[in-house]
Design a protein around this motif. Structure first.
Motif, PDB file in Angstrom:
ATOM      1  N   LEU A 198      23.771 -65.544  20.490  1.00  0.00           N
ATOM      2  CA  LEU A 198      23.098 -66.527  21.336  1.00  0.00           C
ATOM      3  C   LEU A 198      21.684 -66.080  21.686  1.00  0.00           C
ATOM      4  N   VAL A 199      21.497 -64.801  21.978  1.00  0.00           N
ATOM      5  CA  VAL A 199      20.161 -64.284  22.297  1.00  0.00           C
ATOM      6  C   VAL A 199      19.218 -64.471  21.111  1.00  0.00           C
ATOM      7  N   ILE A 200      19.701 -64.145  19.896  1.00  0.00           N
ATOM      8  CA  ILE A 200      18.868 -64.306  18.703  1.00  0.00           C
ATOM      9  C   ILE A 200      18.507 -65.778  18.496  1.00  0.00           C
ATOM     10  N   ALA A 201      19.482 -66.664  18.683  1.00  0.00           N
ATOM     11  CA  ALA A 201      19.229 -68.098  18.523  1.00  0.00           C
ATOM     12  C   ALA A 201      18.220 -68.591  19.557  1.00  0.00           C
ATOM     13  N   ARG A 202      18.284 -68.048  20.766  1.00  0.00           N
ATOM     14  CA  ARG A 202      17.334 -68.453  21.808  1.00  0.00           C
ATOM     15  C   ARG A 202      15.915 -67.992  21.471  1.00  0.00           C
ATOM     16  N   VAL A 203      15.785 -66.814  20.874  1.00  0.00           N
ATOM     17  CA  VAL A 203      14.456 -66.337  20.466  1.00  0.00           C
ATOM     18  C   VAL A 203      13.874 -67.267  19.404  1.00  0.00           C
ATOM     19  N   VAL A 204      14.689 -67.648  18.428  1.00  0.00           N
ATOM     20  CA  VAL A 204      14.240 -68.585  17.393  1.00  0.00           C
ATOM     21  C   VAL A 204      13.870 -69.921  18.032  1.00  0.00           C
ATOM     22  N   GLN A 205      14.670 -70.362  18.971  1.00  0.00           N
ATOM     23  CA  GLN A 205      14.399 -71.621  19.663  1.00  0.00           C
ATOM     24  C   GLN A 205      13.066 -71.559  20.414  1.00  0.00           C
ATOM     25  N   GLY A 206      12.795 -70.428  21.074  1.00  0.00           N
ATOM     26  CA  GLY A 206      11.536 -70.284  21.796  1.00  0.00           C
ATOM     27  C   GLY A 206      10.327 -70.299  20.877  1.00  0.00           C
ATOM     28  N   ALA A 207      10.427 -69.615  19.730  1.00  0.00           N
ATOM     29  CA  ALA A 207       9.323 -69.609  18.770  1.00  0.00           C
ATOM     30  C   ALA A 207       9.079 -71.009  18.203  1.00  0.00           C
ATOM     31  N   ARG A 209      28.175 -75.377  26.121  1.00  0.00           N
ATOM     32  CA  ARG A 209      27.514 -75.600  24.832  1.00  0.00           C
ATOM     33  C   ARG A 209      26.767 -76.935  24.799  1.00  0.00           C
ATOM     34  N   SER A 210      27.170 -77.868  25.646  1.00  0.00           N
ATOM     35  CA  SER A 210      26.534 -79.193  25.643  1.00  0.00           C
ATOM     36  C   SER A 210      25.080 -79.139  26.088  1.00  0.00           C
ATOM     37  N   VAL A 211      24.675 -78.106  26.875  1.00  0.00           N
ATOM     38  CA  VAL A 211      23.283 -78.037  27.308  1.00  0.00           C
ATOM     39  C   VAL A 211      22.359 -77.745  26.127  1.00  0.00           C
ATOM     40  N   PHE A 212      22.897 -77.190  25.056  1.00  0.00           N
ATOM     41  CA  PHE A 212      22.121 -76.971  23.835  1.00  0.00           C
ATOM     42  C   PHE A 212      22.317 -78.116  22.841  1.00  0.00           C
ATOM     43  N   LEU A 213      23.544 -78.582  22.682  1.00  0.00           N
ATOM     44  CA  LEU A 213      23.840 -79.607  21.682  1.00  0.00           C
ATOM     45  C   LEU A 213      23.225 -80.949  22.031  1.00  0.00           C
ATOM     46  N   ILE A 214      22.892 -81.161  23.320  1.00  0.00           N
ATOM     47  CA  ILE A 214      22.242 -82.415  23.712  1.00  0.00           C
ATOM     48  C   ILE A 214      20.886 -82.567  23.029  1.00  0.00           C
ATOM     49  N   ASN A 215      20.317 -81.451  22.559  1.00  0.00           N
ATOM     50  CA  ASN A 215      19.018 -81.500  21.889  1.00  0.00           C
ATOM     51  C   ASN A 215      19.091 -82.124  20.492  1.00  0.00           C
ATOM     52  N   LEU A 216      20.284 -82.209  19.920  1.00  0.00           N
ATOM     53  CA  LEU A 216      20.386 -82.744  18.559  1.00  0.00           C
ATOM     54  C   LEU A 216      19.915 -84.189  18.478  1.00  0.00           C
ATOM     55  N   PRO A 217      20.470 -85.128  19.265  1.00  0.00           N
ATOM     56  CA  PRO A 217      19.959 -86.502  19.186  1.00  0.00           C
ATOM     57  C   PRO A 217      18.523 -86.628  19.670  1.00  0.00           C
ATOM     58  N   ILE A 218      18.156 -85.822  20.676  1.00  0.00           N
ATOM     59  CA  ILE A 218      16.775 -85.880  21.176  1.00  0.00           C
ATOM     60  C   ILE A 218      15.806 -85.403  20.102  1.00  0.00           C
ATOM     61  N   SER A 237       8.407 -77.573  13.242  1.00  0.00           N
ATOM     62  CA  SER A 237       8.827 -76.948  14.492  1.00  0.00           C
ATOM     63  C   SER A 237       9.925 -77.749  15.178  1.00  0.00           C
ATOM     64  N   VAL A 238       9.806 -79.080  15.165  1.00  0.00           N
ATOM     65  CA  VAL A 238      10.865 -79.914  15.746  1.00  0.00           C
ATOM     66  C   VAL A 238      12.178 -79.680  15.004  1.00  0.00           C
ATOM     67  N   THR A 239      12.094 -79.618  13.671  1.00  0.00           N
ATOM     68  CA  THR A 239      13.301 -79.357  12.868  1.00  0.00           C
ATOM     69  C   THR A 239      13.909 -78.002  13.213  1.00  0.00           C
ATOM     70  N   ALA A 240      13.057 -76.972  13.311  1.00  0.00           N
ATOM     71  CA  ALA A 240      13.547 -75.631  13.621  1.00  0.00           C
ATOM     72  C   ALA A 240      14.131 -75.563  15.030  1.00  0.00           C
ATOM     73  N   PHE A 241      13.497 -76.242  15.982  1.00  0.00           N
ATOM     74  CA  PHE A 241      13.993 -76.230  17.357  1.00  0.00           C
ATOM     75  C   PHE A 241      15.359 -76.909  17.447  1.00  0.00           C
ATOM     76  N   THR A 242      15.500 -78.036  16.766  1.00  0.00           N
ATOM     77  CA  THR A 242      16.775 -78.757  16.783  1.00  0.00           C
ATOM     78  C   THR A 242      17.874 -77.925  16.136  1.00  0.00           C
ATOM     79  N   ALA A 243      17.550 -77.301  14.990  1.00  0.00           N
ATOM     80  CA  ALA A 243      18.535 -76.456  14.310  1.00  0.00           C
ATOM     81  C   ALA A 243      18.907 -75.245  15.164  1.00  0.00           C
TER      82      ALA A 243
END
Length: 472
Positions: free
Chosen positions: A113-122, A180-189, A93-99
């Motif tokens: 973006l909407v589709i990516a957000r749904v995947v991110q939420g799951a 876009r940085s509000v999403f990309l900041i999740n990569l290192p985290i 799940s961490v891998t999927a959320f980061t991706a």
């Protein structure tokens, strides 16, 4: 015992628990990442709307798509984690959320973006649904108040910090990435959370390989989706006949789901939701308190934002400072609760939520008498005190409500509690926006604060019905 042997004992104990604490750190980082994404997008919405030429419906789906996917898949994610192993499910799940976060940051259109957000939420649900099971399995019961305090504090602080971090990232415009940085900041985290969990999270494989209750998956997902989607639409459009019908359908599906779970249990099959959790008095009352508290708190944050910015004319930065003071009070209350609950038990929680309600009553009276003229120094104390009361109540509620469960049932609660929280969030916002949506006036704000205070006082009374399990 000599001093040397005493020190050796302490070193062995700390060293033995160090891997559990490092694994816990990975979980906390994941919780922080998942919770901050609930609110951080609000700040970036105007920029991404202009950049992607998003329609009004697409804007709403960028926010609600994440929350819907998260809430509707929690129970299923918890059961899959119990089947395949909590560690494997958490890491996946961490891998999927980061991706998915990277996908959001690189999206070239609103629909993408909407589709990516749904995947991110799951994927966020996959992480969240394992957390309680990981915490309860990784630490002895005497550590649970502390680890739940840290868990609750991080989750709550992340939600409040989201708009502030989002605003800072967009203002700084690091690398020219803008929204876009509000999403990309999740990569290192995300990579840090994955690394800690991969190295230090050690949980045994599941004993049984039960089949997934597909009927329960369909019924629970459909029921939750109908209710939460309708509540989200009510926030934007108000009560409409079709939305009321959707809620009725969702509740009917939920009732069928409960009957199906009873049938599964009677057959000896593994249900998606163990209904015997609610046979425990503490868990039953605690579930009501958790749902109501999360709805109350979400409504309060929304009402506070309306009052400060639309009524009092505060800038977003000044509003953030006030909420930071509230958050500091909540953190202090969370720490204090670890000591106070040991001495005075459940009464501390009741006093905490009553203090929060009392501060809101005082604030409502003050705004009415001064016609909205606020003295910042005079208001600082009640703002901090209201946060302190929330910290006293919210952090120790979950460990107390879980204290009557054995380890197996405590693990089963891992998907139930976040689901209750999400439903509470949706109900709280829907009720508040329906009753006070057009009340962006001083009188409307006073009424909102008074209504929230009344609910808080009611929670204080109901809290006294909880079993006295806080003094371990």
């Amino acid at each position: 015992m000599t001093v040397a042997s005493g020190l050796a004992t302490i070193r062995n104990k700390v060293g033995g628990e160090l891997p559990a604490w490092l694994a816990f750190a990975g979980c906390l980082i994941a919780v922080f990442m998942q919770m901050i994404d609930v609110t951080i997008v609000n700040t970036a919405l105007p920029n991404l709307t202009a950049d992607l030429h998003a329609s009004r419906s697409a804007q709403l789906l960028v926010i609600s798509g994440y929350s819907l996917a998260f809430a509707c898949t929690l129970l299923t994610a918890a059961r899959i984690g119990a089947m395949v192993g909590r560690r494997a499910m958490f890491l996946a799940s961490v891998t999927a959320f980061t991706a998915a976060s990277m996908w959001c940051g690189l999206a070239t259109g609103a629909t993408e973006l909407v589709i990516a957000r749904v995947v991110q939420g799951a994927a966020g649900a996959g992480m969240a649904a394992q957390t309680i099971a990981i915490l309860t399995a990784g630490f002895p019961r005497e550590r649970h108040p502390l680890v739940f305090a840290l868990y609750g504090g991080v989750a709550g602080f992340a939600g409040m910090l989201g708009p502030i971090v989002g605003g800072a990232l967009i203002t700084l415009d690091i690398g020219g990435w803008g929204w876009r940085s509000v999403f990309l900041i999740n990569l290192p985290i995300g990579m840090l959370a994955f690394g800690l969990a991969w190295r230090y999270l050690r949980m045994g494989r599941p004993v049984s390989r039960d089949r997934l209750d597909l009927g329960g998956v369909v019924l629970s997902t459909a029921g939750l989706f109908a209710v939460i989607f309708a509540l989200a639409e009510i926030q934007q459009r108000g009560w409409r006949p079709e939305l009321s019908a959707a809620i009725v359908v969702g509740l009917a599906l939920t009732a069928v789901f409960v009957a199906h779970q009873r049938k599964q249990t009677g057959r000896g099959s593994s249900p998606l939701l163990r209904l015997d959790l609610f046979a425990d008095h503490g868990f039953r009352i605690g579930s009501i308190l958790v749902g109501a508290f999360f709805g109350l708190f979400t409504a309060f944050v929304f009402a506070a934002s309306i009052t400060m910015q639309d009524v009092l004319g505060y800038s977003p930065w000044r509003t953030g400072l006030v909420m930071t003071l509230f958050a500091l009070g909540a953190g202090t209350g969370a720490i204090g609760s670890l000591i106070l609950v040991q001495r005075w038990g459940i009464r501390v929680l009741a006093a905490g939520i009553a203090l929060f309600g009392g501060c809101l009553v005082a604030g409502a009276i003050y705004l009415h008498l001064t016609s909205g003229e606020v003295n910042a120094l005079l208001a600082a104390g009640p703002v901090f005190a209201s946060g302190f009361g929330v910290g006293l109540f919210g952090v120790q509620l979950q460990p107390i409500m879980l204290s009557g469960l054995d380890t197996e049932r405590m693990s089963e609660a891992s998907g139930v509690l976040p689901t209750i929280e999400q439903v509470g969030n949706s109900v709280g916002l829907a009720v508040l926006t329906t009753l006070f949506f057009s009340a962006h006036t001083l009188g409307g704000s006073v009424t909102m604060m008074a209504a929230i205070a009344v609910v808080a006082m009611g929670l204080g009374v109901l809290t006294l019905a909880m079993p006295e399990a806080g003094r371990s």
